[in-house]
Design a protein around this motif. Structure first.
Motif, short mmCIF file in Angstrom:
data_model
loop_
_atom_site.label_atom_id
_atom_site.label_comp_id
_atom_site.label_asym_id
_atom_site.label_seq_id
_atom_site.Cartn_x
_atom_site.Cartn_y
_atom_site.Cartn_z
N TYR A 32 85.65 24.32 -64.75
CA TYR A 32 84.94 24.33 -65.88
C TYR A 32 85.42 23.42 -66.91
O TYR A 32 86.71 23.36 -67.02
CB TYR A 32 85.03 25.88 -66.63
CG TYR A 32 84.35 26.78 -65.89
CD1 TYR A 32 82.95 27.24 -66.14
CD2 TYR A 32 85.12 27.75 -64.92
CE1 TYR A 32 82.47 28.27 -65.26
CE2 TYR A 32 84.53 28.77 -64.19
CZ TYR A 32 83.36 28.93 -64.28
OH TYR A 32 82.53 29.72 -63.69
N SER A 33 84.51 22.43 -67.31
CA SER A 33 85.05 21.39 -68.35
C SER A 33 84.72 21.80 -69.75
O SER A 33 83.77 22.14 -70.08
CB SER A 33 84.36 20.20 -68.18
OG SER A 33 84.69 19.66 -66.52
N LEU A 34 85.64 22.15 -70.52
CA LEU A 34 85.52 22.53 -71.82
C LEU A 34 85.73 21.27 -72.86
O LEU A 34 86.80 20.55 -72.82
CB LEU A 34 86.63 23.41 -72.25
CG LEU A 34 86.79 23.89 -73.96
CD1 LEU A 34 85.51 24.55 -74.33
CD2 LEU A 34 87.97 24.88 -73.87
N GLU A 66 86.06 36.64 -57.44
CA GLU A 66 85.44 35.63 -56.92
C GLU A 66 86.23 35.10 -55.75
O GLU A 66 87.43 35.01 -56.02
CB GLU A 66 85.14 34.49 -58.02
CG GLU A 66 84.20 34.80 -59.16
CD GLU A 66 83.65 33.44 -59.72
OE1 GLU A 66 83.88 32.36 -59.13
OE2 GLU A 66 83.11 33.91 -60.91
N SER A 67 85.78 34.51 -54.56
CA SER A 67 86.64 33.95 -53.50
C SER A 67 86.91 32.35 -53.85
O SER A 67 87.67 31.93 -52.95
CB SER A 67 85.71 34.21 -52.13
OG SER A 67 84.41 33.30 -52.52
N LYS A 68 86.28 31.98 -54.74
CA LYS A 68 86.76 30.44 -54.80
C LYS A 68 87.62 30.33 -56.10
O LYS A 68 87.93 31.20 -56.79
CB LYS A 68 85.29 29.63 -55.52
CG LYS A 68 84.04 29.93 -54.48
CD LYS A 68 83.23 28.71 -54.89
CE LYS A 68 82.09 28.79 -53.78
NZ LYS A 68 80.85 27.87 -54.36
N ARG A 69 88.54 29.49 -56.09
CA ARG A 69 89.55 28.98 -56.90
C ARG A 69 88.95 28.72 -58.33
O ARG A 69 87.90 27.71 -58.12
CB ARG A 69 90.22 27.91 -56.29
CG ARG A 69 91.97 27.82 -56.89
CD ARG A 69 92.67 26.95 -56.36
NE ARG A 69 93.89 26.75 -56.86
CZ ARG A 69 94.90 27.61 -57.06
NH1 ARG A 69 95.08 28.70 -56.03
NH2 ARG A 69 95.98 27.05 -57.73
N ILE A 70 89.44 29.03 -59.61
CA ILE A 70 88.97 28.54 -60.69
C ILE A 70 90.05 27.32 -61.29
O ILE A 70 91.14 27.73 -61.30
CB ILE A 70 88.86 29.85 -61.67
CG1 ILE A 70 87.86 31.02 -60.92
CG2 ILE A 70 88.19 29.37 -63.00
CD1 ILE A 70 86.50 30.41 -60.98
N HIS A 71 89.40 26.59 -62.01
CA HIS A 71 90.13 25.52 -62.92
C HIS A 71 89.35 25.37 -64.09
O HIS A 71 88.27 25.10 -64.13
CB HIS A 71 90.11 24.35 -61.83
CG HIS A 71 90.98 23.22 -62.71
ND1 HIS A 71 92.33 23.33 -62.60
CD2 HIS A 71 90.55 22.07 -63.23
CE1 HIS A 71 93.02 22.15 -63.42
NE2 HIS A 71 91.89 21.41 -63.47
#
Length: 75
Positions: A32-34, A66-71
């Motif tokens: 996610y780009s803020l 969620e199974s994916k990594r969050i950044h």
């Protein structure tokens, strides 16, 4: 997740209309780009990055299913 990030950040900044969150996903992670107004960057990051760390903690906690990594990137 985008709504959560926008809700948190819009309450912190002086220019809430300039808050933009973009999502980019691949096989292993979601990024996610803020982006905020240039005058609000310091408010979102905070002293020694404390506000940014707190925002990331909430986002990561909300994404535990969620199974994916969050950044989360703050620009």
């Amino acid at each position: 997740m985008i709504d959560l990030i926008e809700t948190i950040v819009k309450s912190l900044v002086d220019y809430p209309d300039d808050v933009v969150v973009k999502e980019q996903a691949d096989e292993r992670k979601v990024t996610y780009s803020l982006t905020v107004h240039k005058d609000d960057v310091g408010k979102v990051i905070g002293k020694h990055g404390r506000i940014a760390k707190a925002i990331r903690t909430v986002v990561y906690a909300a994404a535990t299913n969620e199974s994916k990594r969050i950044h989360l990137e703050i620009m």
